[in-house]
Motif scaffolding. Structure first.
Motif, PDB file in Angstrom:
ATOM      1  N   TYR A   1      74.908 -33.315  71.249  1.00 64.31           N
ATOM      2  CA  TYR A   1      75.581 -32.439  70.300  1.00 64.31           C
ATOM      3  C   TYR A   1      74.545 -31.549  69.615  1.00 64.31           C
ATOM      4  CZ  TYR A   1      78.516 -30.924  66.390  1.00 64.31           C
ATOM      5  OH  TYR A   1      79.220 -30.176  65.467  1.00 64.31           O
ATOM      6  N   ASN A   2      74.703 -30.216  69.768  1.00 63.84           N
ATOM      7  CA  ASN A   2      73.798 -29.259  69.127  1.00 63.84           C
ATOM      8  C   ASN A   2      74.416 -28.846  67.803  1.00 63.84           C
ATOM      9  OD1 ASN A   2      72.327 -26.912  68.349  1.00 63.84           O
ATOM     10  ND2 ASN A   2      71.670 -26.632  70.470  1.00 63.84           N
ATOM     11  N   ALA A   3      73.889 -29.431  66.735  1.00 60.26           N
ATOM     12  CA  ALA A   3      74.471 -29.199  65.413  1.00 60.26           C
ATOM     13  C   ALA A   3      74.373 -27.734  65.011  1.00 60.26           C
ATOM     14  CB  ALA A   3      73.783 -30.087  64.381  1.00 60.26           C
ATOM     15  N   SER A   4      73.283 -27.075  65.382  1.00 60.95           N
ATOM     16  CA  SER A   4      73.110 -25.667  64.989  1.00 60.95           C
ATOM     17  C   SER A   4      74.135 -24.776  65.661  1.00 60.95           C
ATOM     18  CB  SER A   4      71.697 -25.208  65.334  1.00 60.95           C
ATOM     19  OG  SER A   4      70.740 -25.911  64.582  1.00 60.95           O
ATOM     20  N   ASP A   5      74.306 -24.936  66.985  1.00 64.50           N
ATOM     21  CA  ASP A   5      75.248 -24.084  67.713  1.00 64.50           C
ATOM     22  C   ASP A   5      76.687 -24.327  67.281  1.00 64.50           C
ATOM     23  OD1 ASP A   5      73.181 -22.970  69.086  1.00 64.50           O
ATOM     24  OD2 ASP A   5      73.460 -24.144  70.916  1.00 64.50           O
ATOM     25  N   ASN A   6      76.962 -25.511  66.799  1.00 61.22           N
ATOM     26  CA  ASN A   6      78.346 -25.867  66.469  1.00 61.22           C
ATOM     27  C   ASN A   6      78.638 -25.816  64.975  1.00 61.22           C
ATOM     28  OD1 ASN A   6      79.758 -26.926  69.107  1.00 61.22           O
ATOM     29  ND2 ASN A   6      77.668 -27.743  69.140  1.00 61.22           N
ATOM     30  N   THR A   7      77.705 -25.244  64.213  1.00 63.27           N
ATOM     31  CA  THR A   7      77.924 -25.193  62.769  1.00 63.27           C
ATOM     32  C   THR A   7      77.962 -23.754  62.250  1.00 63.27           C
ATOM     33  OG1 THR A   7      76.822 -27.337  62.526  1.00 63.27           O
ATOM     34  CG2 THR A   7      77.107 -26.008  60.537  1.00 63.27           C
ATOM     35  N   VAL A   8      76.845 -23.030  62.313  1.00 60.24           N
ATOM     36  CA  VAL A   8      76.775 -21.663  61.773  1.00 60.24           C
ATOM     37  C   VAL A   8      76.160 -20.734  62.814  1.00 60.24           C
ATOM     38  CG1 VAL A   8      75.940 -20.176  59.922  1.00 60.24           C
ATOM     39  CG2 VAL A   8      76.492 -22.562  59.437  1.00 60.24           C
ATOM     40  N   THR A   9      76.819 -19.590  63.037  1.00 55.41           N
ATOM     41  CA  THR A   9      76.310 -18.568  63.953  1.00 55.41           C
ATOM     42  C   THR A   9      76.317 -17.218  63.236  1.00 55.41           C
ATOM     43  OG1 THR A   9      77.188 -19.749  65.867  1.00 55.41           O
ATOM     44  CG2 THR A   9      76.597 -17.440  66.190  1.00 55.41           C
ATOM     45  N   ALA A  10      75.241 -16.464  63.425  1.00 58.00           N
ATOM     46  CA  ALA A  10      75.135 -15.118  62.852  1.00 58.00           C
ATOM     47  C   ALA A  10      75.088 -14.104  63.983  1.00 58.00           C
ATOM     48  CB  ALA A  10      73.891 -15.003  61.981  1.00 58.00           C
ATOM     49  N   TYR A  11      75.946 -13.093  63.914  1.00 62.72           N
ATOM     50  CA  TYR A  11      76.033 -12.058  64.948  1.00 62.72           C
ATOM     51  C   TYR A  11      75.540 -10.717  64.379  1.00 62.72           C
ATOM     52  CZ  TYR A  11      79.257 -15.430  67.086  1.00 62.72           C
ATOM     53  OH  TYR A  11      79.831 -16.577  67.625  1.00 62.72           O
ATOM     54  N   TYR A  12      74.803  -9.973  65.189  1.00 67.83           N
ATOM     55  CA  TYR A  12      74.360  -8.626  64.805  1.00 67.83           C
ATOM     56  C   TYR A  12      73.956  -7.874  66.064  1.00 67.83           C
ATOM     57  CZ  TYR A  12      69.772 -10.881  65.225  1.00 67.83           C
ATOM     58  OH  TYR A  12      68.691 -11.579  65.680  1.00 67.83           O
TER      59      TYR A  12
ATOM     60  N   GLN B   1      67.626 -10.516  55.273  1.00 63.28           N
ATOM     61  CA  GLN B   1      68.639 -11.018  54.343  1.00 63.28           C
ATOM     62  C   GLN B   1      69.331 -12.248  54.899  1.00 63.28           C
ATOM     63  OE1 GLN B   1      68.181  -9.482  51.482  1.00 63.28           O
ATOM     64  NE2 GLN B   1      66.840  -8.241  52.760  1.00 63.28           N
ATOM     65  N   LEU B   2      69.550 -12.278  56.197  1.00 62.70           N
ATOM     66  CA  LEU B   2      70.109 -13.478  56.824  1.00 62.70           C
ATOM     67  C   LEU B   2      69.148 -14.651  56.680  1.00 62.70           C
ATOM     68  CD1 LEU B   2      71.594 -11.954  60.119  1.00 62.70           C
ATOM     69  CD2 LEU B   2      72.857 -12.685  58.071  1.00 62.70           C
ATOM     70  N   SER B   3      67.858 -14.361  56.789  1.00 58.98           N
ATOM     71  CA  SER B   3      66.853 -15.422  56.636  1.00 58.98           C
ATOM     72  C   SER B   3      66.861 -15.979  55.216  1.00 58.98           C
ATOM     73  CB  SER B   3      65.469 -14.885  56.986  1.00 58.98           C
ATOM     74  OG  SER B   3      65.405 -14.476  58.342  1.00 58.98           O
TER      75      SER B   3
ATOM     76  N   MET C   1      68.317 -20.664  51.708  1.00 58.20           N
ATOM     77  CA  MET C   1      69.142 -21.316  50.696  1.00 58.20           C
ATOM     78  C   MET C   1      69.982 -22.432  51.326  1.00 58.20           C
ATOM     79  SD  MET C   1      70.267 -17.777  48.744  1.00 58.20           S
ATOM     80  CE  MET C   1      71.278 -18.552  47.509  1.00 58.20           C
ATOM     81  N   TRP C   2      70.383 -22.204  52.565  1.00 55.97           N
ATOM     82  CA  TRP C   2      71.151 -23.213  53.317  1.00 55.97           C
ATOM     83  C   TRP C   2      70.285 -24.445  53.583  1.00 55.97           C
ATOM     84  CZ3 TRP C   2      75.942 -24.341  55.210  1.00 55.97           C
ATOM     85  CH2 TRP C   2      76.038 -25.159  56.335  1.00 55.97           C
ATOM     86  N   PHE C   3      69.033 -24.232  53.953  1.00 58.38           N
ATOM     87  CA  PHE C   3      68.119 -25.347  54.209  1.00 58.38           C
ATOM     88  C   PHE C   3      67.886 -26.177  52.948  1.00 58.38           C
ATOM     89  CE2 PHE C   3      66.000 -23.040  57.989  1.00 58.38           C
ATOM     90  CZ  PHE C   3      66.852 -23.679  58.874  1.00 58.38           C
ATOM     91  N   GLU C   4      67.833 -25.500  51.796  1.00 56.88           N
ATOM     92  CA  GLU C   4      67.626 -26.214  50.540  1.00 56.88           C
ATOM     93  C   GLU C   4      68.781 -27.165  50.242  1.00 56.88           C
ATOM     94  OE1 GLU C   4      67.083 -23.257  47.579  1.00 56.88           O
ATOM     95  OE2 GLU C   4      65.119 -22.599  48.311  1.00 56.88           O
TER      96      GLU C   4
ATOM     97  N   GLN D   1      67.784 -33.872  62.783  1.00 55.08           N
ATOM     98  CA  GLN D   1      67.788 -32.520  63.372  1.00 55.08           C
ATOM     99  C   GLN D   1      68.201 -31.485  62.319  1.00 55.08           C
ATOM    100  OE1 GLN D   1      70.352 -32.188  66.773  1.00 55.08           O
ATOM    101  NE2 GLN D   1      70.201 -29.970  66.872  1.00 55.08           N
ATOM    102  N   PRO D   2      67.351 -30.459  62.049  1.00 51.85           N
ATOM    103  CA  PRO D   2      67.734 -29.422  61.067  1.00 51.85           C
ATOM    104  C   PRO D   2      68.859 -28.548  61.620  1.00 51.85           C
ATOM    105  CG  PRO D   2      65.685 -28.825  62.132  1.00 51.85           C
ATOM    106  CD  PRO D   2      66.022 -30.220  62.618  1.00 51.85           C
ATOM    107  N   ILE D   3      69.737 -28.173  60.736  1.00 53.73           N
ATOM    108  CA  ILE D   3      70.862 -27.323  61.141  1.00 53.73           C
ATOM    109  C   ILE D   3      70.558 -25.898  60.673  1.00 53.73           C
ATOM    110  CG2 ILE D   3      73.342 -26.948  60.985  1.00 53.73           C
ATOM    111  CD1 ILE D   3      73.656 -29.891  60.298  1.00 53.73           C
ATOM    112  N   HIS D   4      70.075 -25.083  61.594  1.00 50.65           N
ATOM    113  CA  HIS D   4      69.755 -23.692  61.251  1.00 50.65           C
ATOM    114  C   HIS D   4      70.824 -22.758  61.805  1.00 50.65           C
ATOM    115  CE1 HIS D   4      68.451 -23.170  65.419  1.00 50.65           C
ATOM    116  NE2 HIS D   4      67.737 -24.294  65.280  1.00 50.65           N
ATOM    117  N   PHE D   5      70.732 -21.496  61.424  1.00 50.88           N
ATOM    118  CA  PHE D   5      71.685 -20.506  61.928  1.00 50.88           C
ATOM    119  C   PHE D   5      71.366 -20.183  63.390  1.00 50.88           C
ATOM    120  CE2 PHE D   5      72.589 -18.327  57.566  1.00 50.88           C
ATOM    121  CZ  PHE D   5      73.048 -19.542  57.084  1.00 50.88           C
ATOM    122  N   THR D   6      72.385 -20.103  64.187  1.00 52.41           N
ATOM    123  CA  THR D   6      72.213 -19.622  65.555  1.00 52.41           C
ATOM    124  C   THR D   6      72.323 -18.096  65.528  1.00 52.41           C
ATOM    125  OG1 THR D   6      73.146 -21.639  66.499  1.00 52.41           O
ATOM    126  CG2 THR D   6      73.087 -19.679  67.909  1.00 52.41           C
ATOM    127  N   MET D   7      71.193 -17.417  65.758  1.00 54.99           N
ATOM    128  CA  MET D   7      71.152 -15.954  65.665  1.00 54.99           C
ATOM    129  C   MET D   7      71.494 -15.359  67.026  1.00 54.99           C
ATOM    130  SD  MET D   7      70.177 -15.884  62.477  1.00 54.99           S
ATOM    131  CE  MET D   7      69.541 -14.272  62.059  1.00 54.99           C
TER     132      MET D   7
END
Length: 542
Positions: A243-254, A270-272, A277-280, A306-312
């Motif tokens: 299970y990829n927590a990052s891919d299945n939690t938050v995604t940022a599109y641009y 700005q996304l960073s 703030m999300w990591f905190e 496993q850290p849950i980061h944004f999938t860019m």
């Protein structure tokens, strides 16, 4: 003996006259006038300025002079000898130099100081006007970051089997903070609300998000996946390491291709910030989700750590660095080359203007020659880009090069005709201003182009009507498959510039011809007056 002596004296007199002429080119008339007086002729003295127009008369007078001199008696010799001695004692007038700080030079010094001051005041004013536009486009950008529009869709909004939407609630709370609001204009939708908007365009949630980003309604979008909290809890209970927590939690599109300068400098940073703030918050979030779960296995510990980061997700990436040239300084060079075209053809246009050509035909010649030059030079811009293996096919296929050439031709025609017209108005008035016009023309086009409109002062909205801004937006559709909804407006504004300037062009040519003709007539009158005064002075000295 007397005759031989007289002949020797006369010959010596002639040789002395010749030496005087050769040694001092500034007084060629005196020797000729003295010889004319010796000849006792009643004709008008022959001046150097008249010699070119009356060569036959001069030849006859010279023959008569030689005959009289060779047959002169002893009585004329002393007179000639006295004049020779007087003339030989006259040394050529050497220039007299004085100190810049002398009293005699004071009137000239005042004029120089006044001219120096006026020129510097003029240049300072032009610098303040031109450079303030460019500097101003970057003023208060950090304060204007809040104007960048971002879309946020929170799919994790419902409690499922007792698992609360922790991730969705956390994202909503983060974006309500003052730090987040200072980083962008966040348009937050619950998925249930956003679904109605998606249905209007017959789209899925994800499809509607991508459509809105692609149509440049938002700079970027953050999507918190549906039931992200529940899915994470289930994977944690099972110890599912796949299970990829990052891919299945938050995604940022641009889409970087929309504006690679603004995207790299302002949007993704700005996304960073939001991600930081999300990591905190992440330790607290995972603690809430795992409070009813016993974590024992290695798999569970690995997933929990496993850290849950944004999938860019960059939908249109900027991968070819060569494109920085045509999309940045290339437009500046386009304006400069159009300026060079005006200078390079100046001599050719002058020769045609002096030829016996019909004035109307001359105006037509000037216009067609400029347009043909722009047509050829814009092709060179495309060939240079093509030579470095830039892909022209992402949007228009094999026709991409022709589309780019068309855009470049319209752009160069717009900026080039503007430069020619301004040159024809400026040169008769004060030629040095043409250089400042070039600077002002470059800056006024570039300032609202290379800085995102959302980040600039409202003053820079004038850029929507400028040739380079519209060319920049149109060219991006060639190299990147970005939204083409504004392409009609871009071409329309470029064509409008060309048409308007084409209408003004004939009047500018006629004005330039009349103005330069007046300047030439004034210069000719001044030269004639100086010549007449010089001849009058010379006659008085004789």
């Amino acid at each position: 003996m007397g005759s031989d002596k007289s002949e020797d004296i006369s010959n010596h007199s002639l040789e002395q006259d010749s030496d005087t002429y050769n040694m001092d080119d500034r007084q060629p008339n005196l020797a000729q006038q003295r010889l004319t007086e010796n000849s006792d002729s009643s004709g008008t003295p022959v001046y150097a300025g008249h010699a070119d127009n009356n060569q036959e008369d001069n030849a006859v007078q010279q023959q008569q002079l030689n005959a009289k001199v060779s047959g002169a008696d002893d009585q004329s010799a002393p007179k000639a000898n006295e004049q020779d001695q007087a003339l030989s004692q006259q040394s050529p007038a050497s220039p007299q130099y004085i100190s810049f700080f002398s009293r005699d030079y004071k009137p000239h010094r005042r004029k120089i100081h006044k001219r120096f001051l006026l020129i510097n005041l003029l240049m300072s004013s032009l610098i303040l006007i031109a450079f303030s536009i460019y500097w101003g486009s970057y003023y208060d950008i950090n304060d204007n970051l809040k104007n960048l529009k971002f879309l946020v869709v929170i799919g994790d909004e419902q409690t499922v089997d007792g698992v609360e939407p922790v991730f969705g609630n956390a994202m909503d709370d983060i974006l309500q903070r003052p730090q987040a609001k200072a980083s962008g204009d966040w348009h937050i939708y619950k998925e249930s609300e956003f679904e109605n908007l998606a249905n209007e365009h017959n789209n899925t949630i994800r499809g509607e998000i991508l459509r809105r980003v692609h149509h440049q309604l938002y700079w970027s979008a953050i999507y918190v996946k549906p039931n992200a909290s529940y899915n994470y809890v289930q994977a944690l209970k099972k110890g599912d390491t796949s299970y990829n927590a990052s891919d299945n939690t938050v995604t940022a599109y641009y889409e970087t291709g929309r504006d690679f300068l603004a995207m790299r400098s302002y949007v993704t940073p700005q996304l960073s910030k939001i991600q930081s703030m999300w990591f905190e918050q992440q330790p607290n979030l995972l603690s809430q989700l795992s409070e009813n779960i016993t974590i024992q296995s290695q798999q569970q510990k690995q997933l929990y750590a496993q850290p849950i980061h944004f999938t860019m997700v960059d939908r249109i990436p900027f991968t070819d660095n060569v494109l920085s040239a045509p999309l940045q300084v290339g437009f500046i060079y386009m304006i400069i080359v159009s300026f060079f075209q005006f200078n390079f053809f100046a001599d050719a246009h002058l020769k045609v203007a002096k030829s016996p050509i019909n004035r109307l035909h001359y105006v037509v010649y000037r216009y067609i020659s400029s347009i043909c030059s722009f047509f050829f030079l814009s092709l060179m811009f495309g060939l240079v880009t093509l030579a470095f293996q830039v892909d022209f096919t992402p949007t228009y296929g094999r026709s991409g090069f022709l589309v780019y050439w068309c855009i470049s031709f319209l752009t160069m025609s717009a900026v080039g005709l503007a430069t020619e017209i301004m040159g024809m108005f400026i040169i008769p008035f004060y030629p040095p201003l043409l250089g400042f016009w070039l600077i002002l023309w470059v800056i006024s086009n570039i300032a609202p182009t290379y800085t995102a409109m959302a980040l600039t002062n409202n003053f820079f909205r004038y850029g929507y009507a400028m040739p380079i801004h519209n060319s920049y937006e149109a060219v991006k559709t060639v190299f990147f498959d970005v939204y083409k909804g504004q392409l009609g407006r871009n071409f329309g504004i470029l064509v409008a510039w060309v048409v308007l300037l084409s209408v003004i062009f004939p009047f500018a040519v006629m004005y330039f011809g009349k103005a330069m003709g007046k300047k030439a007539a004034v210069a000719a009158q001044q030269e004639a007056a100086k010549r007449a005064e010089s001849e009058k002075k010379t006659s008085g000295d004789v």
